[in-house]
Structures are given as structure tokens and as C-alpha cells.
Design an enzyme around this catalytic site. Structure first.
Site, short mmCIF file in Angstrom:
data_model
loop_
_atom_site.label_atom_id
_atom_site.label_comp_id
_atom_site.label_asym_id
_atom_site.label_seq_id
_atom_site.Cartn_x
_atom_site.Cartn_y
_atom_site.Cartn_z
N LEU A 155 0.96 -1.19 0.10
CA LEU A 155 -0.19 0.11 -0.02
C LEU A 155 0.94 1.16 -0.06
O LEU A 155 0.71 2.27 0.86
CB LEU A 155 -1.05 -0.05 1.12
CG LEU A 155 -2.11 0.94 1.23
CD1 LEU A 155 -2.91 0.58 0.00
CD2 LEU A 155 -2.99 0.70 2.56
N GLY A 156 1.91 1.05 -0.76
CA GLY A 156 2.66 2.57 -1.10
C GLY A 156 1.79 3.48 -2.00
O GLY A 156 0.70 3.46 -2.04
N ILE A 158 1.89 3.62 -5.11
CA ILE A 158 0.99 3.22 -6.42
C ILE A 158 -0.06 2.42 -5.93
O ILE A 158 -1.14 2.43 -6.45
CB ILE A 158 1.86 2.12 -7.24
CG1 ILE A 158 3.07 2.92 -8.04
CG2 ILE A 158 1.16 1.42 -8.25
CD1 ILE A 158 4.18 2.03 -8.56
N THR A 233 2.05 -5.80 -11.87
CA THR A 233 2.73 -4.56 -12.44
C THR A 233 3.92 -4.30 -11.65
O THR A 233 4.42 -3.29 -12.00
CB THR A 233 1.87 -3.42 -12.65
OG1 THR A 233 1.40 -3.09 -11.19
CG2 THR A 233 0.66 -3.80 -13.44
N ALA A 234 4.46 -5.32 -10.88
CA ALA A 234 5.62 -4.94 -10.08
C ALA A 234 6.92 -5.54 -10.41
O ALA A 234 7.74 -4.93 -11.52
CB ALA A 234 5.25 -5.35 -8.41
N ARG A 235 7.06 -6.77 -10.11
CA ARG A 235 8.15 -7.66 -10.62
C ARG A 235 7.82 -9.24 -10.92
O ARG A 235 6.86 -9.66 -10.15
CB ARG A 235 9.38 -7.68 -9.59
CG ARG A 235 10.15 -6.30 -9.39
CD ARG A 235 10.83 -6.07 -10.75
NE ARG A 235 11.98 -4.80 -10.73
CZ ARG A 235 11.74 -3.85 -11.25
NH1 ARG A 235 10.45 -3.57 -11.58
NH2 ARG A 235 12.53 -2.90 -11.21
N GLU A 264 11.58 -13.04 -18.20
CA GLU A 264 11.17 -12.08 -18.73
C GLU A 264 12.19 -11.75 -20.14
O GLU A 264 13.52 -11.24 -19.71
CB GLU A 264 11.11 -10.71 -18.08
CG GLU A 264 10.33 -9.73 -18.68
CD GLU A 264 10.08 -8.53 -17.75
OE1 GLU A 264 10.57 -7.35 -17.89
OE2 GLU A 264 9.40 -8.77 -16.81
N HIS A 283 6.31 -5.23 -19.92
CA HIS A 283 6.75 -4.42 -18.93
C HIS A 283 6.94 -3.14 -19.43
O HIS A 283 7.75 -2.17 -19.49
CB HIS A 283 8.25 -4.91 -18.84
CG HIS A 283 8.70 -4.54 -17.45
ND1 HIS A 283 9.81 -5.06 -16.83
CD2 HIS A 283 8.57 -3.65 -16.68
CE1 HIS A 283 10.02 -4.42 -15.55
NE2 HIS A 283 9.15 -3.48 -15.70
N ALA A 285 4.14 -0.91 -18.22
CA ALA A 285 3.17 -0.21 -17.46
C ALA A 285 3.82 1.11 -16.76
O ALA A 285 2.98 2.24 -16.42
CB ALA A 285 2.77 -1.13 -16.10
#
Length: 333
Positions: A155-156, A158, A233-235, A264, A283, A285
Site C-alpha cells: 500500500l505504497g 502506487i 505490474t511490479a516484478r 522476462e 513491461h 506499465a
């Protein structure tokens, strides 16, 4: 007479031009040197004359750092620094920086797009039309989002931005977050397992670390609703790819939207590429005209700060600032 110009090695970029960062560096009297391929051997060779390194996705390994005796800083274009050997950089007295805030809107929009695309069955519908069909009911009905539960892992900035977007669409938002930061209207749960069991869509917003590697595996996927979707959408390595494929094939979850994968890119023949219940993007986003200009400016400014003897805005390895190995004194900003 030896050539002692200030040089900044750019290992790789994911955009068409380096004009923005080139101008920022030039104003500080530094020359940008772009690696043609990002190959490890090439990076090691070019690093020998570098006073700083700017990197996007290329790996800045211990070997590259050892080859760069003049290098004072490694700056990441982006948030995560898993492609940089931060521990070795710290041992050598090299400051590592990143740009933690630059693409908040873009990534939050992309995560929401993943949820919307899965809910409205966008991929099978467009594929059906492209193949000559027009069967509105053939690929199946969509899902009403109002009243559904979006679960945020992290919950940062983004995750918080996505929460407000989701709430505007009538979704209830719950989060599992170790920071304890409050976000209006978001209910924080005590465990990842609790979040997975209640969420209709799960979106990942945490960095990749040893602790979060394969955060979502077979055990976690089994906890999700069979109607639920997984968004990343992170890693890529946050998810065990094999476990995800198995869960989709078994009907344990309803779909996934992935902007990042592990590996990836995925192999050209990987089954996830052709499934109607998986939305894949390459990748991107983080990418927009505004975010890329902001990213290049902030990353290059971090480099300039160190070259001018200042602590950059964001230091990933702050312990290096008090290290006797620190390459050159740095004054606070």
C-alpha cells in the site's frame, strides 16, 4: 595527456532517445556514453572510464563495478534495484540511487486496466472479432465490478493510487501491508492469506527481495477464489510462473494480467502467451511521455548530485555515506 573527462555510462534504455538525461549531464560538464548492447563484457569495458553509471534493466554486477575504479555512483532508472549488486557497490564505496516516484499514475492505471480487461473479457472478445466473429455472448459474459473486492499486496504510493481509482468504480479495497500507513476507505488485513481468501482481484505492489521472491506460489493460489484474478505490474519473480500456469489450467483462479513475468520475456511458445484468460503486456506499465521524461531527469539529477559532491535525493544504501570506503565526500542536499 590522459583523457580525464567526466563520463557517465548508460547501460541501456527502454525509450527512443537519451536527450533528456544527456542535457542534464551536459549542464554539469559530464558526457553521456551509451552502451551499444548492454552486454556484460561490453559494460565492464566501458565502465573502466566511467565516473558514474546509469542503468535501466541491464545488470550492474560485481564484475562491472570492479572494472570501474572511478565510478562514484550507480543510479537506477526506476524503483527496484534487483539488477544492481548493491552489497558490492556499498563495499566499494559507491552510492546507489533510484527513482521511487515517477510513474505512479501510469502503473496504477495499468493495474486497473488489467482488472477491467479481465472483468470485461476484453482479450477473448477482441480475438473473436479479429477472427471474423461477432458473437456477443460467445466468449462469455463479463463481470460486474461494483461491490467486488480488490486486494492490494502493498500500500505504497502506487497501491494507494490504485485504491482511489478502484473505489471510484465501486470496488471495496482491502490491503496487506507491513508499513501500517492508513489510506482512507481501505481495510488493512493481518495476513496475506486472509487477503487472498476475500479478494476478487489481487494486485501486487511490493519490491522484489529474497522475502518476496515467489510470494505468490501454489499454496497462495490455492487460497484464492476460483473466480478471482491476479494482477502483477511490479516484478515478475513475485509469482511462481509454473504454479500460476497450473492454477489457471486447473481452474483454481479465473485469470491473470501480467505486465512483468518470470522469465522476462516469456519464451515465444510459452502457454501463457496464448490463453484467453491471461492479459500480457511487455513491461510497459511505467511508460508514458510524461513519466519517461520525469524518470530521465530525476535519475540523471541523482548522478549530477554525487558528481558535484552532494547526497542524491534517494539513496538505496545509506550506510555507504558513513563508510571509510566512500568515493569522495558528500554534503547533505
Amino acid at each position: 595527456m590522459p583523457d580525464v573527462r567526466t563520463r557517465v555510462l548508460v547501460t541501456d534504455v527502454a525509450w527512443p532517445t537519451t536527450d533528456v538525461e544527456r542535457d542534464v549531464l551536459a549542464a554539469a560538464g559530464a558526457e553521456l556514453v551509451l552502451s551499444p548492447s548492454g552486454d556484460p563484457a561490453e559494460l565492464a569495458r566501458l565502465a573502466a572510464g566511467a565516473d558514474a553509471i546509469l542503468t535501466c534493466f541491464a545488470k550492474v554486477t560485481a564484475e562491472v563495478l570492479e572494472a570501474a575504479p572511478r565510478c562514484r555512483t550507480v543510479a537506477r532508472y526506476g524503483v527496484g534495484v534487483d539488477n544492481i549488486d548493491v552489497a558490492h557497490a556499498t563495499a566499494l564505496g559507491v552510492v546507489v540511487s533510484n527513482v521511487p516516484v515517477y510513474c505512479v499514475d501510469e502503473v496504477a492505471d495499468s493495474a486497473l486496466l488489467g482488472v477491467l480487461a479481465l472483468a470485461r473479457r476484453l482479450l477473448p472478445l477482441t480475438r473473436d472479432v479479429a477472427a471474423g466473429g461477432w458473437g456477443r455472448a460467445v466468449p462469455g459474459a463479463g463481470t460486474r465490478l461494483r461491490g467486488k473486492v480488490l486486494g492490494l499486496v502493498g500500500l505504497g504510493v502506487i497501491g494507494s493510487a490504485l485504491a482511489s481509482r478502484a473505489q471510484a468504480l465501486g470496488l471495496d479495497v482491502v490491503a496487506y501491508d507491513l508499513s501500517g500507513r492508513p489510506v482512507p476507505g481501505v481495510r488493512v488485513v493481518d495476513s496475506l492469506g486472509e487477503l487472498l481468501t476475500v479478494a476478487d482481484a489481487v494486485s501486487l505492489h511490493v519490491p522484489l527481495t529474497e522475502r518476496t521472491h515467489h510470494l505468490i506460489g501454489a499454496e497462495q493460489l490455492a487460497r484464492m477464489k476460483p473466480t478471482a484474478w491476479l494482477v502483477n505490474t511490479a516484478r515478475g519473480p513475485l509469482i511462481d510462473t509454473d504454479a500460476l500456469l497450473a492454477a489457471l489450467e486447473a481452474g483454481q483462479i479465473a485469470g491473470a494480467a501480467l505486465d512483468v513475468t518470470d522469465p522476462e520475456p516469456l519464451p515465444a511458445d510459452h502457454p501463457l502467451r496464448t490463453r484467453d484468460d491471461v492479459v500480457l503486456t511487455p513491461h510497459t506499465a511505467f511508460s508514458s511521455d510524461g513519466s519517461l521524461a520525469e524518470l530521465a531527469t530525476k535519475a540523471a539529477t541523482n548522478v549530477v548530485d554525487v558528481l558535484r559532491g552532494r547526497v542524491p535525493a534517494t539513496v538505496v544504501n545509506p550506510e555507504v555515506l558513513d563508510s571509510p570506503a566512500l568515493r569522495g565526500p558528500l554534503e547533505p542536499r
